[in-house]
Design an enzyme around this catalytic site. Structure first.
Site, PDB file in Angstrom:
ATOM      1  N   ARG A  72      25.132  85.752  22.497  1.00 17.35           N
ATOM      2  CA  ARG A  72      26.531  85.789  22.727  1.00 17.35           C
ATOM      3  C   ARG A  72      27.179  86.761  22.495  1.00 17.35           C
ATOM      4  O   ARG A  72      28.273  87.439  22.551  1.00 17.35           O
ATOM      5  CB  ARG A  72      26.737  85.211  21.296  1.00 17.35           C
ATOM      6  N   ASN A 107      44.417  79.494  21.766  1.00 16.80           N
ATOM      7  CA  ASN A 107      43.154  78.869  22.560  1.00 16.80           C
ATOM      8  C   ASN A 107      44.740  76.929  22.815  1.00 16.80           C
ATOM      9  O   ASN A 107      45.491  77.261  21.662  1.00 16.80           O
ATOM     10  CB  ASN A 107      42.329  77.840  21.788  1.00 16.80           C
ATOM     11  N   HIS A 161      43.497  72.883  22.638  1.00 20.05           N
ATOM     12  CA  HIS A 161      41.742  72.465  22.100  1.00 20.05           C
ATOM     13  C   HIS A 161      42.366  70.796  22.675  1.00 20.05           C
ATOM     14  O   HIS A 161      43.920  70.458  21.747  1.00 20.05           O
ATOM     15  CB  HIS A 161      41.689  72.405  20.746  1.00 20.05           C
TER      16      HIS A 161
HETATM   17  C1  GRF Z   1      42.498  70.822  28.586  1.00 21.63           C
HETATM   18  O1  GRF Z   1      41.911  69.560  28.396  1.00 21.63           O
HETATM   19  C2  GRF Z   1      42.343  71.933  27.706  1.00 21.63           C
HETATM   20  O2  GRF Z   1      42.753  71.085  26.726  1.00 21.63           O
HETATM   21  C3  GRF Z   1      40.566  71.693  27.174  1.00 21.63           C
HETATM   22  O3  GRF Z   1      39.916  71.850  28.363  1.00 21.63           O
HETATM   23  C4  GRF Z   1      40.554  71.491  29.352  1.00 21.63           C
HETATM   24  C5  GRF Z   1      41.463  72.474  30.777  1.00 21.63           C
HETATM   25  O4  GRF Z   1      41.202  72.103  31.849  1.00 21.63           O
HETATM   26  N1  GRF Z   1      40.450  72.723  26.370  1.00 21.63           N
HETATM   27  P1  GRF Z   1      41.573  73.061  32.581  1.00 21.63           P
HETATM   28  O5  GRF Z   1      40.434  73.537  33.228  1.00 21.63           O
HETATM   29  O6  GRF Z   1      42.894  74.266  31.447  1.00 21.63           O
HETATM   30  O7  GRF Z   1      42.276  72.635  33.956  1.00 21.63           O
END
Ligand code: GRF
Length: 208
Positions: free
Chosen positions: A65, A107, A109
């Site tokens: 990482r 981010n 989530h």
């Molecule tokens: C979304 O549901 C986001 O919340 C999660 O992964 C998915 C990403 O979708 N972290 P995309 O790549 O933006 O279409």
């Protein structure tokens, strides 16, 4: 003009929503680059078609990482970003990396944090009999899926819902919420204090 770098791992539909909103609403910002850790990420094609610089930093090419994050940081910093946006970026980041971009990395989530950090959020919410699911935009800290909450979107669970139907409905709200949250940041409308985020205009940070 603020500079935004977006990190993706796959489809990139949230990145696409941010790119479109930035152009349509004339933000005082530009998407300087879209960077993926996966060479085949579908979102890279969209970014390139829209004249945005793209790069791949393939995590598989690095021993650990620390080495991956160091290279990622080098590529990101070439664009001098004011804001780093994680949009479906599926890598756990080292503390050194999160520290470098503290208070300027967001981010999204797919759960109502602090519930359901980690993966398979909607499936786990269904197993628990949750009646509402959702998504959260938050500042990124060293602790996975923690950090001050900028905005949340909530979706009621219907009797016939499964993981796919729920994630599709939540995603629609993500595409409204995330561009708005990024715009607030760009316009300096977010104030961080005591681990909380205040929207200075007093507008609601919830999306329904
Ligand atoms: C979304 O549901 C986001 O919340 C999660 O992964 C998915 C990403 O979708 N972290 P995309 O790549 O933006 O279409």
């Amino acid at each position: 003009m603020k500079s935004i770098v977006i990190l993706i791992s796959g489809r990139g539909s949230n990145m696409e929503a941010i790119v479109r909103a930035c152009a349509a609403e004339g933000w005082g910002a530009r998407i300087a680059a879209v960077i993926s850790n996966r060479p085949g990420a579908a979102g890279l094609a969209f970014a390139a078609e829209h004249g945005i610089a793209t790069a791949v930093v393939d995590h598989k090419a690095f021993a650990g990482r620390e080495a991956f994050d160091a290279e990622l940081q080098r590529v990101i910093d070439a664009y001098g970003p004011d804001l780093l946006v994680l949009a479906g970026f599926m890598r756990i980041l080292t503390p050194a990396f999160t520290h470098r971009y503290a208070e300027r990395m967001l981010n999204i989530h797919p759960s109502l944090l602090p519930a359901f950090t980690g993966l398979h959020t909607h499936a786990r919410a269904l197993e628990m009999g949750c009646k509402f699911v959702g998504a959260t935009v938050h500042f990124v800290t060293a602790e996975l899926d923690h950090g001050a909450i900028v905005a949340q979107a909530v979706v009621p669970v219907k009797a016939e819902d499964d993981e796919a139907s729920l994630s599709a409905r939540v995603l629609k709200l993500e595409h409204r919420m995330y561009p708005q949250a990024v715009r607030w940041f760009v316009e300096g409308r977010l104030q961080l204090g005591g681990g909380l985020v205040r929207q200075l205009d007093g507008v609601s940070q919830s999306f329904i």
